[in-house]
Design a protein around this motif. Structure first.
Motif, PDB file in Angstrom:
ATOM      1  N   ALA A  18     -47.097  60.535  23.404  1.00 20.86           N
ATOM      2  CA  ALA A  18     -46.508  61.851  23.188  1.00 20.86           C
ATOM      3  C   ALA A  18     -45.646  62.198  24.399  1.00 20.86           C
ATOM      4  N   VAL A  19     -44.360  62.473  24.163  1.00 20.47           N
ATOM      5  CA  VAL A  19     -43.400  62.669  25.243  1.00 20.47           C
ATOM      6  C   VAL A  19     -42.745  64.048  25.159  1.00 20.47           C
ATOM      7  N   ASP A  20     -42.756  64.761  26.251  1.00 14.32           N
ATOM      8  CA  ASP A  20     -42.088  66.063  26.357  1.00 14.32           C
ATOM      9  C   ASP A  20     -40.577  65.839  26.438  1.00 14.32           C
ATOM     10  N   VAL A  21     -39.818  66.469  25.540  1.00 14.83           N
ATOM     11  CA  VAL A  21     -38.358  66.353  25.570  1.00 14.83           C
ATOM     12  C   VAL A  21     -37.721  67.743  25.731  1.00 14.83           C
ATOM     13  N   SER A  22     -38.452  68.666  26.354  1.00 15.56           N
ATOM     14  CA  SER A  22     -37.929  70.007  26.571  1.00 15.56           C
ATOM     15  C   SER A  22     -36.843  69.978  27.645  1.00 15.56           C
ATOM     16  N   SER A  23     -36.141  71.075  27.801  1.00 15.47           N
ATOM     17  CA  SER A  23     -34.993  71.126  28.714  1.00 15.47           C
ATOM     18  C   SER A  23     -35.358  70.835  30.164  1.00 15.47           C
ATOM     19  N   SER A  24     -36.585  71.138  30.568  1.00 12.71           N
ATOM     20  CA  SER A  24     -36.987  70.888  31.956  1.00 12.71           C
ATOM     21  C   SER A  24     -37.055  69.400  32.285  1.00 12.71           C
ATOM     22  N   MET A  25     -37.121  68.546  31.248  1.00  8.30           N
ATOM     23  CA  MET A  25     -37.131  67.102  31.478  1.00  8.30           C
ATOM     24  C   MET A  25     -35.763  66.606  31.934  1.00  8.30           C
ATOM     25  N   ASN A  26     -34.809  67.527  32.041  1.00 11.15           N
ATOM     26  CA  ASN A  26     -33.481  67.199  32.538  1.00 11.15           C
ATOM     27  C   ASN A  26     -33.428  67.211  34.061  1.00 11.15           C
ATOM     28  N   ALA A  27     -34.528  67.587  34.705  1.00 17.74           N
ATOM     29  CA  ALA A  27     -34.577  67.643  36.164  1.00 17.74           C
ATOM     30  C   ALA A  27     -34.276  66.272  36.765  1.00 17.74           C
ATOM     31  N   LYS A  67     -41.998  72.243  19.277  1.00 18.95           N
ATOM     32  CA  LYS A  67     -42.892  71.748  18.231  1.00 18.95           C
ATOM     33  C   LYS A  67     -42.897  70.230  18.291  1.00 18.95           C
ATOM     34  N   PRO A  68     -43.891  69.569  17.714  1.00 16.73           N
ATOM     35  CA  PRO A  68     -43.936  68.104  17.748  1.00 16.73           C
ATOM     36  C   PRO A  68     -43.101  67.480  16.633  1.00 16.73           C
ATOM     37  N   TYR A  69     -42.646  66.256  16.879  1.00 18.67           N
ATOM     38  CA  TYR A  69     -41.846  65.523  15.903  1.00 18.67           C
ATOM     39  C   TYR A  69     -42.260  64.050  15.955  1.00 18.67           C
ATOM     40  N   MET A  70     -42.675  63.511  14.805  1.00 20.71           N
ATOM     41  CA  MET A  70     -43.090  62.113  14.741  1.00 20.71           C
ATOM     42  C   MET A  70     -41.859  61.215  14.762  1.00 20.71           C
ATOM     43  N   SER A  87     -33.912  56.393  21.417  1.00 17.69           N
ATOM     44  CA  SER A  87     -33.187  57.474  20.741  1.00 17.69           C
ATOM     45  C   SER A  87     -33.604  58.860  21.217  1.00 17.69           C
ATOM     46  N   LEU A  88     -34.684  58.962  21.974  1.00 19.60           N
ATOM     47  CA  LEU A  88     -35.142  60.267  22.456  1.00 19.60           C
ATOM     48  C   LEU A  88     -34.086  60.921  23.334  1.00 19.60           C
ATOM     49  N   SER A  89     -33.905  62.213  23.125  1.00 12.29           N
ATOM     50  CA  SER A  89     -32.940  62.944  23.945  1.00 12.29           C
ATOM     51  C   SER A  89     -33.391  64.390  24.104  1.00 12.29           C
ATOM     52  N   ILE A  90     -32.972  64.992  25.191  1.00 11.23           N
ATOM     53  CA  ILE A  90     -33.282  66.393  25.443  1.00 11.23           C
ATOM     54  C   ILE A  90     -32.424  67.242  24.505  1.00 11.23           C
ATOM     55  N   GLY A  91     -33.063  68.183  23.826  1.00 11.02           N
ATOM     56  CA  GLY A  91     -32.350  69.025  22.878  1.00 11.02           C
ATOM     57  C   GLY A  91     -32.505  68.584  21.442  1.00 11.02           C
ATOM     58  N   MET A  92     -33.180  67.461  21.197  1.00  6.04           N
ATOM     59  CA  MET A  92     -33.360  66.996  19.818  1.00  6.04           C
ATOM     60  C   MET A  92     -34.331  67.888  19.048  1.00  6.04           C
ATOM     61  N   ILE A  93     -35.116  68.687  19.779  1.00  2.00           N
ATOM     62  CA  ILE A  93     -36.074  69.621  19.179  1.00  2.00           C
ATOM     63  C   ILE A  93     -35.881  70.972  19.851  1.00  2.00           C
ATOM     64  N   GLU A  94     -36.099  72.050  19.121  1.00  2.00           N
ATOM     65  CA  GLU A  94     -35.970  73.383  19.701  1.00  2.00           C
ATOM     66  C   GLU A  94     -36.809  73.492  20.969  1.00  2.00           C
ATOM     67  N   ASP A  95     -36.278  74.202  21.962  1.00  2.00           N
ATOM     68  CA  ASP A  95     -36.887  74.190  23.287  1.00  2.00           C
ATOM     69  C   ASP A  95     -38.233  74.907  23.328  1.00  2.00           C
ATOM     70  N   ALA A 130     -45.625  77.368  23.644  1.00  2.00           N
ATOM     71  CA  ALA A 130     -45.159  77.402  22.253  1.00  2.00           C
ATOM     72  C   ALA A 130     -46.226  76.786  21.354  1.00  2.00           C
ATOM     73  N   GLY A 131     -46.032  76.908  20.070  1.00  2.00           N
ATOM     74  CA  GLY A 131     -46.980  76.329  19.128  1.00  2.00           C
ATOM     75  C   GLY A 131     -48.086  77.307  18.753  1.00  2.00           C
ATOM     76  N   LYS A 132     -48.820  76.966  17.696  1.00  2.00           N
ATOM     77  CA  LYS A 132     -49.859  77.852  17.168  1.00  2.00           C
ATOM     78  C   LYS A 132     -51.271  77.456  17.582  1.00  2.00           C
ATOM     79  N   ILE A 133     -51.392  76.371  18.352  1.00  2.00           N
ATOM     80  CA  ILE A 133     -52.718  75.899  18.755  1.00  2.00           C
ATOM     81  C   ILE A 133     -52.738  75.681  20.258  1.00  2.00           C
ATOM     82  N   THR A 134     -53.807  76.082  20.908  1.00  2.00           N
ATOM     83  CA  THR A 134     -53.915  75.922  22.355  1.00  2.00           C
ATOM     84  C   THR A 134     -54.307  74.485  22.692  1.00  2.00           C
ATOM     85  N   PRO A 135     -53.978  74.024  23.892  1.00  2.00           N
ATOM     86  CA  PRO A 135     -54.362  72.662  24.288  1.00  2.00           C
ATOM     87  C   PRO A 135     -55.870  72.429  24.238  1.00  2.00           C
ATOM     88  N   MET A 136     -56.657  73.419  24.620  1.00  2.00           N
ATOM     89  CA  MET A 136     -58.109  73.238  24.639  1.00  2.00           C
ATOM     90  C   MET A 136     -58.672  73.138  23.222  1.00  2.00           C
TER      91      MET A 136
END
Length: 255
Positions: A18-27, A67-70, A87-95, A130-136
Motif C-alpha cells: 500500500a503506497v501513499d500517493v498524496s501531494s506530500s509525496m512530492n517532497a 481514498k484507496p485504489y487497487m 504507473s503510480l503518480s502523484i495526483g492520480m487520486i483525490e488528495d 480522510a476516509g470513513k474508517i480510522t487506522p485503529m
C-alpha cells in the motif's frame, strides 16, 4: 545426455503493498543515484527491488491518497506488476491521506485467501485525515483475520522541501513541516503482530524493505525432474562402421 527440469512452488505468502500517493509525496528530501528526487519515485525504485527479491510470492499493489485504489491484484506475474508500479503518480487520486481506508481495503483483499501468511506493507508520509474508517479500527479488522500490517513512515524529520508554484507561475522549493503520526502507525503494526519502521532517506528505506524481506520467509518446495538419453549407440555405430571400412581396405590389399 541429461535434461533436468526444476519446479519451484509458490511460497504461500501473499503480500499487498500500500503506497501513499498524496501531494506530500512530492517532497524532494530523498536521493536516487546522487540526485534529489521526490519520495514517490524513490519508493517505486525500492519497491521494485523488493518485488524482484520475492519471485515466488503473490504480490498486489494499492495506491491511496484521499481514498484507496487497487492498482494490481495479487499476482505472480511480477513483470506486469512492475509496470503497474511504474504507473503510480502523484495526483492520480483525490488528495488526502486515508490510512485507515487503505488498511481496510487491503484487509478485504487478503481476508479470504487461503495462504500460509498474509501481509500488508503500508507506506505513508502523513497523518490520517480522510476516509470513513480510522487506522485503529482497520487494524482491529486486520488482526481478526490474522493479517500482519507492517507500517513505514517515510520522510525526513522536521521540514522537507516541496515544489510549489508562486503567483507569478515560478516554481520553487518551499520548506514544509513533516507530520507523521508515528504513534498510530506503531500501534497498528504492533496490534497485528508486525513492526513499524521510519525511513528518513533512501538508504534507510532500502534497509526497511530488506528487513521485512528477511523477516517474512518460508521454506519453498522444489521438485526436480531428470531425464537421460543414452548416446552410446552412436559411438558403437561409428566404431562398427570404422571396423567395416578397415576390413574392406585390408581385403582389397590381399593378393
Amino acid at each position: 545426455l541429461g535434461n533436468t527440469t526444476t519446479e519451484i512452488e509458490a511460497s504461500g505468502i501473499d503480500i499487498l503493498l500500500a503506497v501513499d500517493v498524496s501531494s506530500s509525496m512530492n517532497a524532494m528530501d530523498f536521493k536516487l543515484h546522487g540526485k534529489s528526487i521526490n519520495r514517490l519515485e524513490v519508493v517505486k525504485s525500492v519497491m521494485a527491488d523488493f518485488i524482484e527479491a520475492r519471485p515466488n510470492d503473490r504480490i498486489g499493489l494499492v495506491a491511496f491518497a484521499g481514498k484507496p485504489y487497487m492498482v494490481s491484484p495479487l499476482t505472480l506475474d511480477h513483470s506486469w506488476l512492475n509496470k503497474r508500479l511504474e504507473s503510480l503518480s502523484i495526483g492520480m487520486i483525490e488528495d488526502g491521506t486515508a490510512i485507515g481506508s487503505a488498511i481496510g481495503s487491503g484487509t478485504n483483499r487478503l481476508r479470504d485467501l487461503n495462504s500460509k501468511s498474509r501481509i500488508l506493507i503500508l507506506l505513508t508520509d502523513g497523518m490520517n485525515n480522510a476516509g470513513k474508517i480510522t487506522p485503529m479500527l482497520a487494524a482491529e479488522a486486520a488482526k481478526t483475520f490474522k493479517i500482519k500490517v507492517y507500517t513505514i513512515g517515510a520522510g525526513t524529520k522536521g521540514e522537507a522541501p516541496i515544489p510549489v508554484t508562486d503567483a507569478f507561475g515560478r516554481k520553487r522549493l518551499a520548506m514544509t513541516k513533516v507530520d507523521i503520526d508515528e504513534d498510530t502507525l506503531t500501534k497498528v503494526a504492533e496490534m497485528t503482530g508486525a513492526k513499524y519502521f521510519r525511513a528518513t532517506d533512501t538508504d534507510s528505506l532500502e534497509k526497511v524493505y530488506e528487513e521485512i524481506n528477511t523477516m517474512e520467509t518460508t521454506i519453498r518446495k522444489i521438485k526436480k525432474f531428470e531425464n537421460y538419453r543414452e548416446l552410446f549407440v552412436y559411438l558403437v555405430g561409428a566404431a562398427l562402421l570404422s571396423m567395416l571400412v578397415s576390413v574392406l581396405i585390408e581385403a582389397r590389399r590381399l593378393p
